[in-house]
Design a protein around this motif. Structure first.
Motif, PDB file in Angstrom:
ATOM      1  N   ARG A  49       1.561  -3.735  -0.934  1.00 17.40           N
ATOM      2  CA  ARG A  49       1.954  -4.296   0.357  1.00 17.40           C
ATOM      3  C   ARG A  49       2.048  -5.805   0.222  1.00 17.40           C
ATOM      4  NH1 ARG A  49      -1.011  -5.801   5.212  1.00 17.40           N
ATOM      5  NH2 ARG A  49       0.407  -5.608   6.961  1.00 17.40           N
ATOM      6  N   ALA A  50       3.120  -6.361   0.751  1.00 18.85           N
ATOM      7  CA  ALA A  50       3.308  -7.813   0.738  1.00 18.85           C
ATOM      8  C   ALA A  50       3.155  -8.356   2.149  1.00 18.85           C
ATOM      9  CB  ALA A  50       4.703  -8.157   0.214  1.00 18.85           C
ATOM     10  N   THR A  51       2.327  -9.386   2.285  1.00 17.54           N
ATOM     11  CA  THR A  51       2.204 -10.107   3.547  1.00 17.54           C
ATOM     12  C   THR A  51       2.779 -11.508   3.314  1.00 17.54           C
ATOM     13  OG1 THR A  51       0.011 -11.037   3.100  1.00 17.54           O
ATOM     14  CG2 THR A  51       0.087  -8.834   4.090  1.00 17.54           C
ATOM     15  N   ASP A  52       2.670 -12.367   4.298  1.00 13.81           N
ATOM     16  CA  ASP A  52       3.205 -13.718   4.160  1.00 13.81           C
ATOM     17  C   ASP A  52       2.539 -14.508   3.038  1.00 13.81           C
ATOM     18  OD1 ASP A  52       4.997 -13.321   6.205  1.00 13.81           O
ATOM     19  OD2 ASP A  52       3.720 -14.266   7.731  1.00 13.81           O
ATOM     20  N   ASP A  53       1.275 -14.193   2.748  1.00 12.76           N
ATOM     21  CA  ASP A  53       0.558 -15.005   1.761  1.00 12.76           C
ATOM     22  C   ASP A  53      -0.244 -14.193   0.746  1.00 12.76           C
ATOM     23  OD1 ASP A  53      -1.387 -14.045   3.449  1.00 12.76           O
ATOM     24  OD2 ASP A  53      -2.391 -15.964   3.726  1.00 12.76           O
ATOM     25  N   GLU A  54       0.040 -12.872   0.654  1.00 16.19           N
ATOM     26  CA  GLU A  54      -0.775 -12.042  -0.217  1.00 16.19           C
ATOM     27  C   GLU A  54      -0.011 -10.800  -0.675  1.00 16.19           C
ATOM     28  OE1 GLU A  54      -5.266 -11.631   0.521  1.00 16.19           O
ATOM     29  OE2 GLU A  54      -4.392  -9.829   1.419  1.00 16.19           O
ATOM     30  N   LEU A  55      -0.247 -10.405  -1.918  1.00 10.22           N
ATOM     31  CA  LEU A  55       0.253  -9.141  -2.445  1.00 10.22           C
ATOM     32  C   LEU A  55      -0.965  -8.248  -2.642  1.00 10.22           C
ATOM     33  CD1 LEU A  55       2.633  -7.470  -3.440  1.00 10.22           C
ATOM     34  CD2 LEU A  55       2.432  -8.614  -5.655  1.00 10.22           C
ATOM     35  N   GLN A  56      -0.933  -7.062  -2.046  1.00 11.10           N
ATOM     36  CA  GLN A  56      -2.080  -6.157  -2.051  1.00 11.10           C
ATOM     37  C   GLN A  56      -1.742  -4.885  -2.823  1.00 11.10           C
ATOM     38  OE1 GLN A  56      -2.463  -5.493   2.147  1.00 11.10           O
ATOM     39  NE2 GLN A  56      -3.268  -7.542   2.538  1.00 11.10           N
ATOM     40  N   PHE A  57      -2.747  -4.354  -3.520  1.00  8.82           N
ATOM     41  CA  PHE A  57      -2.606  -3.128  -4.296  1.00  8.82           C
ATOM     42  C   PHE A  57      -3.740  -2.180  -3.928  1.00  8.82           C
ATOM     43  CE2 PHE A  57      -1.348  -6.797  -6.819  1.00  8.82           C
ATOM     44  CZ  PHE A  57      -0.054  -6.467  -7.181  1.00  8.82           C
ATOM     45  N   HIS A  58      -3.438  -0.891  -3.878  1.00 11.40           N
ATOM     46  CA  HIS A  58      -4.476   0.134  -3.732  1.00 11.40           C
ATOM     47  C   HIS A  58      -4.071   1.287  -4.634  1.00 11.40           C
ATOM     48  CE1 HIS A  58      -6.968   3.128  -1.144  1.00 11.40           C
ATOM     49  NE2 HIS A  58      -7.496   2.895  -2.318  1.00 11.40           N
ATOM     50  N   ALA A  59      -4.865   1.493  -5.685  1.00 10.23           N
ATOM     51  CA  ALA A  59      -4.542   2.527  -6.667  1.00 10.23           C
ATOM     52  C   ALA A  59      -5.672   3.519  -6.787  1.00 10.23           C
ATOM     53  CB  ALA A  59      -4.266   1.881  -8.022  1.00 10.23           C
ATOM     54  N   SER A  60      -5.320   4.746  -7.199  1.00  4.43           N
ATOM     55  CA  SER A  60      -6.290   5.810  -7.407  1.00  4.43           C
ATOM     56  C   SER A  60      -5.995   6.498  -8.736  1.00  4.43           C
ATOM     57  CB  SER A  60      -6.202   6.853  -6.291  1.00  4.43           C
ATOM     58  OG  SER A  60      -6.443   6.266  -5.036  1.00  4.43           O
ATOM     59  N   ALA A  61      -7.052   7.020  -9.362  1.00  6.68           N
ATOM     60  CA  ALA A  61      -6.896   7.763 -10.616  1.00  6.68           C
ATOM     61  C   ALA A  61      -8.071   8.716 -10.771  1.00  6.68           C
ATOM     62  CB  ALA A  61      -6.831   6.806 -11.803  1.00  6.68           C
ATOM     63  N   LEU A  62      -7.881   9.744 -11.570  1.00  5.92           N
ATOM     64  CA  LEU A  62      -8.951  10.708 -11.801  1.00  5.92           C
ATOM     65  C   LEU A  62     -10.052  10.144 -12.696  1.00  5.92           C
ATOM     66  CD1 LEU A  62      -6.926  14.016 -12.281  1.00  5.92           C
ATOM     67  CD2 LEU A  62      -8.280  13.305 -10.297  1.00  5.92           C
ATOM     68  N   LYS A  63      -9.699   9.180 -13.557  1.00  9.13           N
ATOM     69  CA  LYS A  63     -10.662   8.596 -14.490  1.00  9.13           C
ATOM     70  C   LYS A  63     -10.710   7.083 -14.313  1.00  9.13           C
ATOM     71  CE  LYS A  63      -9.869  12.111 -17.998  1.00  9.13           C
ATOM     72  NZ  LYS A  63      -9.511  12.352 -19.397  1.00  9.13           N
ATOM     73  N   ALA A  64     -11.857   6.503 -14.609  1.00  5.31           N
ATOM     74  CA  ALA A  64     -12.002   5.042 -14.536  1.00  5.31           C
ATOM     75  C   ALA A  64     -11.019   4.350 -15.483  1.00  5.31           C
ATOM     76  CB  ALA A  64     -13.440   4.642 -14.866  1.00  5.31           C
ATOM     77  N   GLU A  65     -10.744   4.968 -16.627  1.00  4.35           N
ATOM     78  CA  GLU A  65      -9.790   4.396 -17.580  1.00  4.35           C
ATOM     79  C   GLU A  65      -8.396   4.293 -16.971  1.00  4.35           C
ATOM     80  OE1 GLU A  65     -11.622   7.227 -18.358  1.00  4.35           O
ATOM     81  OE2 GLU A  65     -13.197   6.211 -19.507  1.00  4.35           O
ATOM     82  N   GLY A  66      -8.063   5.223 -16.096  1.00  2.21           N
ATOM     83  CA  GLY A  66      -6.768   5.188 -15.420  1.00  2.21           C
ATOM     84  C   GLY A  66      -6.647   3.981 -14.510  1.00  2.21           C
ATOM     85  N   ILE A  67      -7.722   3.639 -13.825  1.00  6.88           N
ATOM     86  CA  ILE A  67      -7.726   2.454 -12.957  1.00  6.88           C
ATOM     87  C   ILE A  67      -7.541   1.199 -13.799  1.00  6.88           C
ATOM     88  CG2 ILE A  67      -9.224   1.010 -11.501  1.00  6.88           C
ATOM     89  CD1 ILE A  67      -7.967   3.425 -10.049  1.00  6.88           C
ATOM     90  N   GLU A  68      -8.252   1.129 -14.917  1.00  2.84           N
ATOM     91  CA  GLU A  68      -8.119  -0.049 -15.789  1.00  2.84           C
ATOM     92  C   GLU A  68      -6.709  -0.166 -16.343  1.00  2.84           C
ATOM     93  OE1 GLU A  68     -10.351  -2.487 -15.997  1.00  2.84           O
ATOM     94  OE2 GLU A  68     -11.431  -1.264 -14.527  1.00  2.84           O
ATOM     95  N   ARG A  69      -6.081   0.950 -16.651  1.00  2.00           N
ATOM     96  CA  ARG A  69      -4.701   0.939 -17.167  1.00  2.00           C
ATOM     97  C   ARG A  69      -3.732   0.461 -16.087  1.00  2.00           C
ATOM     98  NH1 ARG A  69      -1.132  -0.176 -20.366  1.00  2.00           N
ATOM     99  NH2 ARG A  69       0.502   1.307 -20.842  1.00  2.00           N
TER     100      ARG A  69
END
Length: 98
Positions: A49-69
């Motif tokens: 999501r992009a706002t006027d002053d920020e780019l936001q991310f929300h990710a999910s994965a089955l493994k912690a390694e997936g989040i790091e990737r």
């Protein structure tokens, strides 16, 4: 399930969101508008999501390694696209057990 929420302060959030999505669409399924996106990474989904002053991310994965990737992919690409400015990432990782 593991999750991360990330933010990047930038006045160019919408521009970077679109650049990221156009680039990612060469390899994975992506749907996006000027300010919101859904990216289907192999390790898990990521909403942007992009706002006027920020780019936001929300990710999910089955493994912690997936989040790091996922974080690594975003950082690698955004650093290249935003080379004219200093980008600082704020990540908050958590899982369903928290």
């Amino acid at each position: 399930m593991f999750h991360t929420k990330g933010t990047v302060k930038t006045a160019h959030a919408a521009k970077y969101l679109q650049q990221l999505c156009k680039h990612f669409a060469h390899k994975v399924e992506v749907s996006y508008s000027m300010t919101e996106a859904d990216v289907a990474f192999p390790m898990g989904p990521c909403k942007m999501r992009a706002t006027d002053d920020e780019l936001q991310f929300h990710a999910s994965a089955l493994k912690a390694e997936g989040i790091e990737r996922i974080k690594g992919i975003i950082i690698n690409h955004l650093d290249r696209f935003a080379w004219r400015e200093t980008i600082s990432y704020d990540w908050q990782d958590f899982n369903d057990a928290d």
